[in-house]
Scaffold this motif. Structure first.
Motif, PDB file in Angstrom:
ATOM      1  N   PHE A  13       0.846  -1.199   0.000  1.00  0.00           N
ATOM      2  CA  PHE A  13       0.000   0.000   0.000  1.00  0.00           C
ATOM      3  C   PHE A  13       0.883   1.251   0.000  1.00  0.00           C
ATOM      4  O   PHE A  13       0.639   2.204  -0.742  1.00  0.00           O
ATOM      5  CB  PHE A  13      -0.929  -0.001   1.211  1.00  0.00           C
ATOM      6  N   MET A  14       1.919   1.236   0.849  1.00  0.00           N
ATOM      7  CA  MET A  14       2.842   2.376   0.898  1.00  0.00           C
ATOM      8  C   MET A  14       3.496   2.592  -0.458  1.00  0.00           C
ATOM      9  O   MET A  14       3.533   3.707  -0.981  1.00  0.00           O
ATOM     10  CB  MET A  14       3.912   2.142   1.960  1.00  0.00           C
ATOM     11  N   TRP A  15       4.051   1.526  -1.040  1.00  0.00           N
ATOM     12  CA  TRP A  15       4.757   1.651  -2.320  1.00  0.00           C
ATOM     13  C   TRP A  15       3.821   2.005  -3.472  1.00  0.00           C
ATOM     14  O   TRP A  15       4.208   2.730  -4.389  1.00  0.00           O
ATOM     15  CB  TRP A  15       5.491   0.356  -2.646  1.00  0.00           C
ATOM     16  N   GLY A  16       2.601   1.485  -3.435  1.00  0.00           N
ATOM     17  CA  GLY A  16       1.692   1.692  -4.559  1.00  0.00           C
ATOM     18  C   GLY A  16       0.921   2.993  -4.516  1.00  0.00           C
ATOM     19  O   GLY A  16       0.617   3.572  -5.570  1.00  0.00           O
ATOM     20  N   LEU A  17       0.606   3.492  -3.314  1.00  0.00           N
ATOM     21  CA  LEU A  17      -0.233   4.680  -3.201  1.00  0.00           C
ATOM     22  C   LEU A  17       0.409   5.794  -2.371  1.00  0.00           C
ATOM     23  O   LEU A  17       0.570   6.922  -2.848  1.00  0.00           O
ATOM     24  CB  LEU A  17      -1.594   4.302  -2.594  1.00  0.00           C
ATOM     25  N   ALA A  18       0.790   5.475  -1.128  1.00  0.00           N
ATOM     26  CA  ALA A  18       1.250   6.518  -0.210  1.00  0.00           C
ATOM     27  C   ALA A  18       2.545   7.177  -0.669  1.00  0.00           C
ATOM     28  O   ALA A  18       2.680   8.406  -0.621  1.00  0.00           O
ATOM     29  CB  ALA A  18       1.410   5.935   1.200  1.00  0.00           C
ATOM     30  N   VAL A  19       3.528   6.371  -1.106  1.00  0.00           N
ATOM     31  CA  VAL A  19       4.815   6.940  -1.507  1.00  0.00           C
ATOM     32  C   VAL A  19       4.690   7.843  -2.736  1.00  0.00           C
ATOM     33  O   VAL A  19       5.187   8.984  -2.722  1.00  0.00           O
ATOM     34  CB  VAL A  19       5.867   5.825  -1.721  1.00  0.00           C
ATOM     35  N   PRO A  20       4.035   7.390  -3.840  1.00  0.00           N
ATOM     36  CA  PRO A  20       3.888   8.322  -4.975  1.00  0.00           C
ATOM     37  C   PRO A  20       3.088   9.566  -4.629  1.00  0.00           C
ATOM     38  O   PRO A  20       3.416  10.668  -5.098  1.00  0.00           O
ATOM     39  CB  PRO A  20       3.197   7.478  -6.051  1.00  0.00           C
ATOM     40  N   LEU A  21       2.049   9.433  -3.797  1.00  0.00           N
ATOM     41  CA  LEU A  21       1.295  10.613  -3.375  1.00  0.00           C
ATOM     42  C   LEU A  21       2.183  11.555  -2.563  1.00  0.00           C
ATOM     43  O   LEU A  21       2.108  12.783  -2.704  1.00  0.00           O
ATOM     44  CB  LEU A  21       0.076  10.189  -2.540  1.00  0.00           C
ATOM     45  N   HIS A  22       3.027  10.980  -1.716  1.00  0.00           N
ATOM     46  CA  HIS A  22       3.974  11.762  -0.912  1.00  0.00           C
ATOM     47  C   HIS A  22       4.892  12.581  -1.821  1.00  0.00           C
ATOM     48  O   HIS A  22       5.050  13.790  -1.649  1.00  0.00           O
ATOM     49  CB  HIS A  22       4.781  10.799  -0.033  1.00  0.00           C
ATOM     50  N   PHE A  23       5.477  11.915  -2.818  1.00  0.00           N
ATOM     51  CA  PHE A  23       6.406  12.626  -3.698  1.00  0.00           C
ATOM     52  C   PHE A  23       5.689  13.629  -4.595  1.00  0.00           C
ATOM     53  O   PHE A  23       6.286  14.643  -4.990  1.00  0.00           O
ATOM     54  CB  PHE A  23       7.223  11.636  -4.530  1.00  0.00           C
ATOM     55  N   LYS A  24       4.436  13.356  -4.932  1.00  0.00           N
ATOM     56  CA  LYS A  24       3.663  14.323  -5.721  1.00  0.00           C
ATOM     57  C   LYS A  24       3.477  15.640  -4.957  1.00  0.00           C
ATOM     58  O   LYS A  24       3.348  16.710  -5.560  1.00  0.00           O
ATOM     59  CB  LYS A  24       2.292  13.746  -6.074  1.00  0.00           C
ATOM     60  N   LEU A  25       3.470  15.560  -3.619  1.00  0.00           N
ATOM     61  CA  LEU A  25       3.350  16.767  -2.804  1.00  0.00           C
ATOM     62  C   LEU A  25       4.651  17.560  -2.758  1.00  0.00           C
ATOM     63  O   LEU A  25       4.687  18.674  -2.226  1.00  0.00           O
ATOM     64  CB  LEU A  25       2.927  16.388  -1.377  1.00  0.00           C
ATOM     65  N   LEU A  26       5.721  16.976  -3.313  1.00  0.00           N
ATOM     66  CA  LEU A  26       7.036  17.615  -3.287  1.00  0.00           C
ATOM     67  C   LEU A  26       7.483  18.040  -4.691  1.00  0.00           C
ATOM     68  O   LEU A  26       8.685  18.183  -4.939  1.00  0.00           O
ATOM     69  CB  LEU A  26       8.069  16.652  -2.694  1.00  0.00           C
ATOM     70  N   THR A  27       6.534  18.261  -5.592  1.00  0.00           N
ATOM     71  CA  THR A  27       6.902  18.592  -6.974  1.00  0.00           C
ATOM     72  C   THR A  27       7.643  19.924  -7.080  1.00  0.00           C
ATOM     73  O   THR A  27       8.352  20.162  -8.060  1.00  0.00           O
ATOM     74  CB  THR A  27       5.654  18.649  -7.870  1.00  0.00           C
ATOM     75  N   SER A  28       7.500  20.789  -6.079  1.00  0.00           N
ATOM     76  CA  SER A  28       8.204  22.076  -6.114  1.00  0.00           C
ATOM     77  C   SER A  28       9.668  21.949  -5.694  1.00  0.00           C
ATOM     78  O   SER A  28      10.428  22.904  -5.824  1.00  0.00           O
ATOM     79  CB  SER A  28       7.508  23.083  -5.188  1.00  0.00           C
ATOM     80  N   VAL A  29      10.054  20.769  -5.209  1.00  0.00           N
ATOM     81  CA  VAL A  29      11.417  20.553  -4.717  1.00  0.00           C
ATOM     82  C   VAL A  29      12.242  19.871  -5.807  1.00  0.00           C
ATOM     83  O   VAL A  29      11.781  18.905  -6.416  1.00  0.00           O
ATOM     84  CB  VAL A  29      11.405  19.669  -3.446  1.00  0.00           C
ATOM     85  N   PRO A  30      13.470  20.335  -6.081  1.00  0.00           N
ATOM     86  CA  PRO A  30      14.325  19.657  -7.072  1.00  0.00           C
ATOM     87  C   PRO A  30      14.542  18.194  -6.722  1.00  0.00           C
ATOM     88  O   PRO A  30      14.657  17.833  -5.541  1.00  0.00           O
ATOM     89  CB  PRO A  30      15.641  20.444  -6.997  1.00  0.00           C
ATOM     90  N   THR A  31      14.588  17.356  -7.752  1.00  0.00           N
ATOM     91  CA  THR A  31      14.694  15.909  -7.549  1.00  0.00           C
ATOM     92  C   THR A  31      15.894  15.517  -6.684  1.00  0.00           C
ATOM     93  O   THR A  31      15.780  14.674  -5.787  1.00  0.00           O
ATOM     94  CB  THR A  31      14.783  15.201  -8.920  1.00  0.00           C
ATOM     95  N   LEU A  32      17.048  16.127  -6.946  1.00  0.00           N
ATOM     96  CA  LEU A  32      18.250  15.780  -6.177  1.00  0.00           C
ATOM     97  C   LEU A  32      18.103  16.133  -4.702  1.00  0.00           C
ATOM     98  O   LEU A  32      18.616  15.415  -3.834  1.00  0.00           O
ATOM     99  CB  LEU A  32      19.470  16.487  -6.767  1.00  0.00           C
ATOM    100  N   GLN A  33      17.406  17.217  -4.408  1.00  0.00           N
ATOM    101  CA  GLN A  33      17.197  17.573  -2.999  1.00  0.00           C
ATOM    102  C   GLN A  33      16.269  16.577  -2.317  1.00  0.00           C
ATOM    103  O   GLN A  33      16.490  16.204  -1.161  1.00  0.00           O
ATOM    104  CB  GLN A  33      16.650  18.994  -2.882  1.00  0.00           C
ATOM    105  N   ILE A  34      15.231  16.133  -3.026  1.00  0.00           N
ATOM    106  CA  ILE A  34      14.345  15.115  -2.448  1.00  0.00           C
ATOM    107  C   ILE A  34      15.139  13.845  -2.155  1.00  0.00           C
ATOM    108  O   ILE A  34      15.024  13.250  -1.078  1.00  0.00           O
ATOM    109  CB  ILE A  34      13.176  14.794  -3.402  1.00  0.00           C
ATOM    110  N   LEU A  35      15.967  13.429  -3.121  1.00  0.00           N
ATOM    111  CA  LEU A  35      16.776  12.230  -2.931  1.00  0.00           C
ATOM    112  C   LEU A  35      17.711  12.384  -1.738  1.00  0.00           C
ATOM    113  O   LEU A  35      17.817  11.467  -0.909  1.00  0.00           O
ATOM    114  CB  LEU A  35      17.590  11.952  -4.194  1.00  0.00           C
ATOM    115  N   ALA A  36      18.376  13.528  -1.632  1.00  0.00           N
ATOM    116  CA  ALA A  36      19.308  13.742  -0.528  1.00  0.00           C
ATOM    117  C   ALA A  36      18.593  13.703   0.817  1.00  0.00           C
ATOM    118  O   ALA A  36      19.065  13.082   1.777  1.00  0.00           O
ATOM    119  CB  ALA A  36      20.033  15.074  -0.707  1.00  0.00           C
ATOM    120  N   HIS A  37      17.450  14.354   0.904  1.00  0.00           N
ATOM    121  CA  HIS A  37      16.676  14.318   2.149  1.00  0.00           C
ATOM    122  C   HIS A  37      16.202  12.902   2.446  1.00  0.00           C
ATOM    123  O   HIS A  37      16.215  12.458   3.612  1.00  0.00           O
ATOM    124  CB  HIS A  37      15.484  15.267   2.057  1.00  0.00           C
ATOM    125  N   ARG A  38      15.794  12.191   1.418  1.00  0.00           N
ATOM    126  CA  ARG A  38      15.329  10.811   1.602  1.00  0.00           C
ATOM    127  C   ARG A  38      16.444   9.959   2.213  1.00  0.00           C
ATOM    128  O   ARG A  38      16.205   9.176   3.140  1.00  0.00           O
ATOM    129  CB  ARG A  38      14.904  10.228   0.248  1.00  0.00           C
TER     130      ARG A  38
END
Length: 303
Positions: free
Chosen positions: A26-51
């Motif tokens: 459930f997390m991988w299929g729905l929650a995680v993509p929804l989570h990252f969709k809320l971070l579309t204003s953040v550069p990809t590399l910054q999201i990865l680094a924070h992750r």
């Protein structure tokens, strides 16, 4: 009496395993993509680094909570294990980077395709590197999946590189982790810690040059970035717990819930294109997965 008690314990263990698996997928299929969709204003590399950074913090917290410090130190003492986990850390970082970019660039359908074909990529890797043999049904499944991918390539004029990159990077990651004798939580913690210096260094640079999006007054955004550690570590740990409690064939069947959720999100929620060519290609891949799963179930039952 003893037998019935043992059966009851096994039944409870299997039930908890199903719950762990459902939570992970459930997390991988729905929650995680929804989570990252809320971070579309953040550069990809910054999201990865924070992750990476927050996943390291979360993993270390779990190591402390479960008193696994000695096992972590023991794993770090093995040069060979650390070397192999460095390779797996690099592979999972590549996988995460592609996934984050794909989700936030409107390619959820391709991410779902990648994780649908991942089990078949695993089969190919097993043949190439572990000298595993394919039965005729597995060969047919791989050929059908290949035809499905080629159908998409011919129709769009290019290969579905996002899907193939996700499937191959995660498949190679699984191959490396398969040969490293280390517990899932310990391995994940070491991988995160090996990546953390690079991630921290990059985040420091963003603070220095003023491009960092964190600590700019948006508390909600800061919290979402911190929670990338939880959304990364939690499903991996739940998946490991499920794998310990369930038959591998059961886990294999349930794992298709995650890409199904991603596909549904991409098409139904975010309006990504999904025409008849896509339906044919996915249909071929689903048939391939059905053949592969049936073959795996027959093997597991000893037929």
């Amino acid at each position: 009496m003893v037998g019935s008690e043992q059966d009851a314990v096994e039944a409870r263990r299997a039930s908890s395993g199903v719950l762990y698996a459902l939570a992970a997928f459930f997390m991988w299929g729905l929650a995680v993509p929804l989570h990252f969709k809320l971070l579309t204003s953040v550069p990809t590399l910054q999201i990865l680094a924070h992750r990476i950074v927050w996943a390291s913090v979360f993993a270390l917290g779990l190591i402390a909570a479960f008193r696994q410090g000695d096992k972590l130190a023991e794993a770090f003492a093995s040069r060979q294990r650390v070397l192999l986990l460095s390779v797996s850390a690099g592979l999972i970082a590549i996988n995460w980077l592609i996934y984050i970019w794909a989700v936030n660039s409107g390619h959820l359908v391709q991410t779902s395709l990648g994780y649908f074909i991942n089990p078949l990529i695993n089969v190919v890797l097993g043949v190439l590197f572990l000298r595993e043999r394919l039965n005729p049904m597995q060969i047919a499944a791989c050929l059908l999946a290949g035809i499905g991918v080629l159908t998409l390539a011919v129709a769009s004029g290019e290969m579905p590189w996002v899907a193939l990159a996700l499937a191959c990077s995660f498949g190679c990651y699984g191959l490396v982790r398969k040969i490293v004798p280390v517990a899932p939580l310990i391995g994940f913690c070491i991988e995160s810690l090996l990546l953390a210096p690079l991630a921290l260094g990059y985040l420091v640079l963003t603070f220095v040059d003023g491009t960092s999006v964190m600590f700019r007054g948006d508390v909600g955004l800061d919290l979402l970035l911190v929670l990338t550690g939880l959304s990364t570590a939690a499903p991996l740990i739940w998946f490991a717990a499920a794998a310990q409690r369930l038959k591998l064939s059961t886990v294999g069947l349930l794992q298709y819930l995650a890409p199904s959720g991603q596909l549904a999100l991409g098409v139904l929620v975010y309006g990504e294109a999904f025409g008849w060519i896509d339906a044919i290609a996915f249909g071929l891949i689903w048939i391939a997965l059905a053949i592969y799963t049936f073959s795996a179930l027959r093997t597991a039952s000893g037929r």
